[in-house]
Design a protein around this motif. Sequence first.
Motif, PDB file in Angstrom:
ATOM      1  N   LYS A  56       0.892  -1.102   0.004  1.00  6.53           N
ATOM      2  CA  LYS A  56       0.006  -0.135  -0.137  1.00  6.53           C
ATOM      3  C   LYS A  56       1.009   1.269  -0.028  1.00  6.53           C
ATOM      4  O   LYS A  56       1.964   1.328   0.642  1.00  6.53           O
ATOM      5  CB  LYS A  56      -0.982  -0.120   1.310  1.00  6.53           C
ATOM      6  N   LYS A  57       0.545   2.235  -0.625  1.00 13.43           N
ATOM      7  CA  LYS A  57       1.101   3.451  -0.741  1.00 13.43           C
ATOM      8  C   LYS A  57       0.626   4.292   0.318  1.00 13.43           C
ATOM      9  O   LYS A  57      -0.804   4.669   0.282  1.00 13.43           O
ATOM     10  CB  LYS A  57       1.135   4.208  -2.065  1.00 13.43           C
ATOM     11  N   TYR A  58       1.272   5.057   1.104  1.00 12.66           N
ATOM     12  CA  TYR A  58       0.794   6.009   2.134  1.00 12.66           C
ATOM     13  C   TYR A  58       1.629   7.681   1.552  1.00 12.66           C
ATOM     14  O   TYR A  58       2.668   7.532   1.179  1.00 12.66           O
ATOM     15  CB  TYR A  58       1.451   5.916   3.345  1.00 12.66           C
ATOM     16  N   GLU A  59       0.868   8.386   2.107  1.00 14.89           N
ATOM     17  CA  GLU A  59       1.219   9.675   1.903  1.00 14.89           C
ATOM     18  C   GLU A  59       0.938  10.698   2.916  1.00 14.89           C
ATOM     19  O   GLU A  59       0.080  10.251   3.750  1.00 14.89           O
ATOM     20  CB  GLU A  59       0.604  10.449   0.404  1.00 14.89           C
ATOM     21  N   LEU A  60       1.158  11.987   2.982  1.00 16.14           N
ATOM     22  CA  LEU A  60       0.894  12.600   4.059  1.00 16.14           C
ATOM     23  C   LEU A  60      -0.241  13.257   3.790  1.00 16.14           C
ATOM     24  O   LEU A  60      -0.930  13.698   2.745  1.00 16.14           O
ATOM     25  CB  LEU A  60       1.619  14.009   4.073  1.00 16.14           C
ATOM     26  N   ASN A  61      -1.130  13.700   5.035  1.00 17.80           N
ATOM     27  CA  ASN A  61      -2.392  14.230   4.976  1.00 17.80           C
ATOM     28  C   ASN A  61      -2.168  15.867   4.971  1.00 17.80           C
ATOM     29  O   ASN A  61      -3.438  16.412   5.311  1.00 17.80           O
ATOM     30  CB  ASN A  61      -3.056  13.841   6.129  1.00 17.80           C
ATOM     31  N   LEU A  62      -1.221  16.375   4.664  1.00 17.39           N
ATOM     32  CA  LEU A  62      -1.144  17.841   4.402  1.00 17.39           C
ATOM     33  C   LEU A  62       0.222  18.061   3.518  1.00 17.39           C
ATOM     34  O   LEU A  62       0.927  17.235   3.379  1.00 17.39           O
ATOM     35  CB  LEU A  62      -1.002  18.579   5.726  1.00 17.39           C
ATOM     36  N   LYS A  63       0.274  19.261   2.880  1.00 18.85           N
ATOM     37  CA  LYS A  63       1.174  19.571   2.136  1.00 18.85           C
ATOM     38  C   LYS A  63       2.346  20.217   2.857  1.00 18.85           C
ATOM     39  O   LYS A  63       2.010  21.181   3.673  1.00 18.85           O
ATOM     40  CB  LYS A  63       0.864  20.694   1.093  1.00 18.85           C
ATOM     41  N   PRO A  64       3.447  19.622   2.996  1.00 16.65           N
ATOM     42  CA  PRO A  64       4.581  19.774   3.668  1.00 16.65           C
ATOM     43  C   PRO A  64       5.324  21.149   3.548  1.00 16.65           C
ATOM     44  O   PRO A  64       5.462  21.387   2.182  1.00 16.65           O
ATOM     45  CB  PRO A  64       5.751  18.529   3.667  1.00 16.65           C
ATOM     46  N   SER A  65       5.614  21.813   4.395  1.00 17.36           N
ATOM     47  CA  SER A  65       6.400  23.183   4.240  1.00 17.36           C
ATOM     48  C   SER A  65       7.769  23.380   4.960  1.00 17.36           C
ATOM     49  O   SER A  65       8.509  24.021   4.677  1.00 17.36           O
ATOM     50  CB  SER A  65       5.477  24.243   4.691  1.00 17.36           C
ATOM     51  N   GLY A  66       7.573  22.085   5.607  1.00 17.78           N
ATOM     52  CA  GLY A  66       9.182  22.064   6.702  1.00 17.78           C
ATOM     53  C   GLY A  66       9.236  20.708   7.364  1.00 17.78           C
ATOM     54  O   GLY A  66       8.511  19.834   7.199  1.00 17.78           O
ATOM     55  N   GLN A  67      10.418  20.665   7.675  1.00 17.79           N
ATOM     56  CA  GLN A  67      10.890  19.395   8.347  1.00 17.79           C
ATOM     57  C   GLN A  67      11.249  19.655   9.660  1.00 17.79           C
ATOM     58  O   GLN A  67      12.010  20.321  10.057  1.00 17.79           O
ATOM     59  CB  GLN A  67      12.157  18.762   7.504  1.00 17.79           C
ATOM     60  N   LEU A  68      10.368  19.036  10.764  1.00 19.07           N
ATOM     61  CA  LEU A  68      10.659  19.157  12.256  1.00 19.07           C
ATOM     62  C   LEU A  68      11.624  18.190  12.550  1.00 19.07           C
ATOM     63  O   LEU A  68      11.437  17.089  12.326  1.00 19.07           O
ATOM     64  CB  LEU A  68       9.292  19.043  12.962  1.00 19.07           C
ATOM     65  N   ASN A  69      12.844  18.472  12.999  1.00 20.46           N
ATOM     66  CA  ASN A  69      13.911  17.854  13.392  1.00 20.46           C
ATOM     67  C   ASN A  69      13.648  17.771  15.230  1.00 20.46           C
ATOM     68  O   ASN A  69      14.156  18.984  15.707  1.00 20.46           O
ATOM     69  CB  ASN A  69      15.334  18.219  12.810  1.00 20.46           C
ATOM     70  N   ILE A  70      13.810  16.731  15.576  1.00 21.02           N
ATOM     71  CA  ILE A  70      14.072  16.875  17.092  1.00 21.02           C
ATOM     72  C   ILE A  70      14.921  15.711  17.352  1.00 21.02           C
ATOM     73  O   ILE A  70      15.103  14.676  17.168  1.00 21.02           O
ATOM     74  CB  ILE A  70      12.714  16.254  17.689  1.00 21.02           C
ATOM     75  N   VAL A  71      16.009  16.280  18.331  1.00 22.26           N
ATOM     76  CA  VAL A  71      17.369  15.601  18.694  1.00 22.26           C
ATOM     77  C   VAL A  71      16.968  15.467  20.204  1.00 22.26           C
ATOM     78  O   VAL A  71      16.903  16.304  21.047  1.00 22.26           O
ATOM     79  CB  VAL A  71      18.640  16.339  18.508  1.00 22.26           C
ATOM     80  N   TYR A  72      16.747  14.007  20.512  1.00 20.53           N
ATOM     81  CA  TYR A  72      16.755  13.704  22.230  1.00 20.53           C
ATOM     82  C   TYR A  72      18.095  13.139  22.538  1.00 20.53           C
ATOM     83  O   TYR A  72      18.966  12.746  21.742  1.00 20.53           O
ATOM     84  CB  TYR A  72      15.835  12.402  21.866  1.00 20.53           C
ATOM     85  N   ILE A  73      18.263  13.231  23.745  1.00 19.30           N
ATOM     86  CA  ILE A  73      19.416  12.786  24.552  1.00 19.30           C
ATOM     87  C   ILE A  73      18.873  11.649  25.774  1.00 19.30           C
ATOM     88  O   ILE A  73      17.928  12.611  26.290  1.00 19.30           O
ATOM     89  CB  ILE A  73      20.421  13.757  24.786  1.00 19.30           C
ATOM     90  N   ASN A  74      19.148  10.514  26.017  1.00 20.32           N
ATOM     91  CA  ASN A  74      18.707   9.743  26.812  1.00 20.32           C
ATOM     92  C   ASN A  74      19.705   9.926  28.201  1.00 20.32           C
ATOM     93  O   ASN A  74      20.687  10.743  28.285  1.00 20.32           O
ATOM     94  CB  ASN A  74      18.423   8.344  26.398  1.00 20.32           C
ATOM     95  N   ASN A  75      19.278   9.296  29.204  1.00 21.95           N
ATOM     96  CA  ASN A  75      20.177   9.187  30.404  1.00 21.95           C
ATOM     97  C   ASN A  75      21.465   8.778  30.301  1.00 21.95           C
ATOM     98  O   ASN A  75      22.185   9.233  31.240  1.00 21.95           O
ATOM     99  CB  ASN A  75      19.205   8.654  31.268  1.00 21.95           C
ATOM    100  N   LYS A  76      21.625   8.128  29.206  1.00 20.06           N
ATOM    101  CA  LYS A  76      23.124   7.380  29.092  1.00 20.06           C
ATOM    102  C   LYS A  76      24.022   8.505  28.215  1.00 20.06           C
ATOM    103  O   LYS A  76      25.113   7.998  27.704  1.00 20.06           O
ATOM    104  CB  LYS A  76      23.075   6.180  28.481  1.00 20.06           C
ATOM    105  N   GLY A  77      23.341   9.478  27.554  1.00 22.94           N
ATOM    106  CA  GLY A  77      24.004  10.520  26.753  1.00 22.94           C
ATOM    107  C   GLY A  77      23.907  10.272  25.257  1.00 22.94           C
ATOM    108  O   GLY A  77      24.409  10.649  24.458  1.00 22.94           O
TER     109      GLY A  77
END
Length: 151
Positions: free
Chosen positions: A94-115
């Motif tokens: 099955k092909k999937y696509e976004l349910n909106l027209k993207p204008s940007g890319q949200l980048n989230i950098v996480y760090i855990n308790n061990k670094g």
Amino acid sequence: MTLPKLCICVISLLMSSMAIADKNSLFVQDYLNSFASRDAQGIFNLINWEGVDKESRRSLQKYIKSNFKGKQIRRIYIDPIAKNTPPSYVQDGKKYELNLKPSGQLNIVYINNKGKRTTSTLFVGEHQGKLKIGSAVPAAETLACSGDKGC
């Protein structure tokens, strides 16, 4: 083009860019505030759920909540994306696509308790006048080909 008309065009372009930057900043701040207070519903409100089935919604909500455990956001920002590359993918035929027209890319950098660092990348775009995180939904051609149509 005369100098006054050129100035008006440049000013309009700058004001438009500032409005986008402000909207992006507010969105990032809303995400950060919700994450910091472990407010899952606050993050869920930033997502465009239109067309998302119950199972996919539950799965995404579970994933978001799992990021609360032992992680902090190290960095979060929105980058522009190429307008000619709407993201899509194929899974289980099955092909999937976004349910909106993207204008940007949200980048989230996480760090855990061990670094250890991990990064999540999500697409954002306008939906009903607000910036939202896009969700994957079956593409129109996939829906047209479902059932006994044998596409």
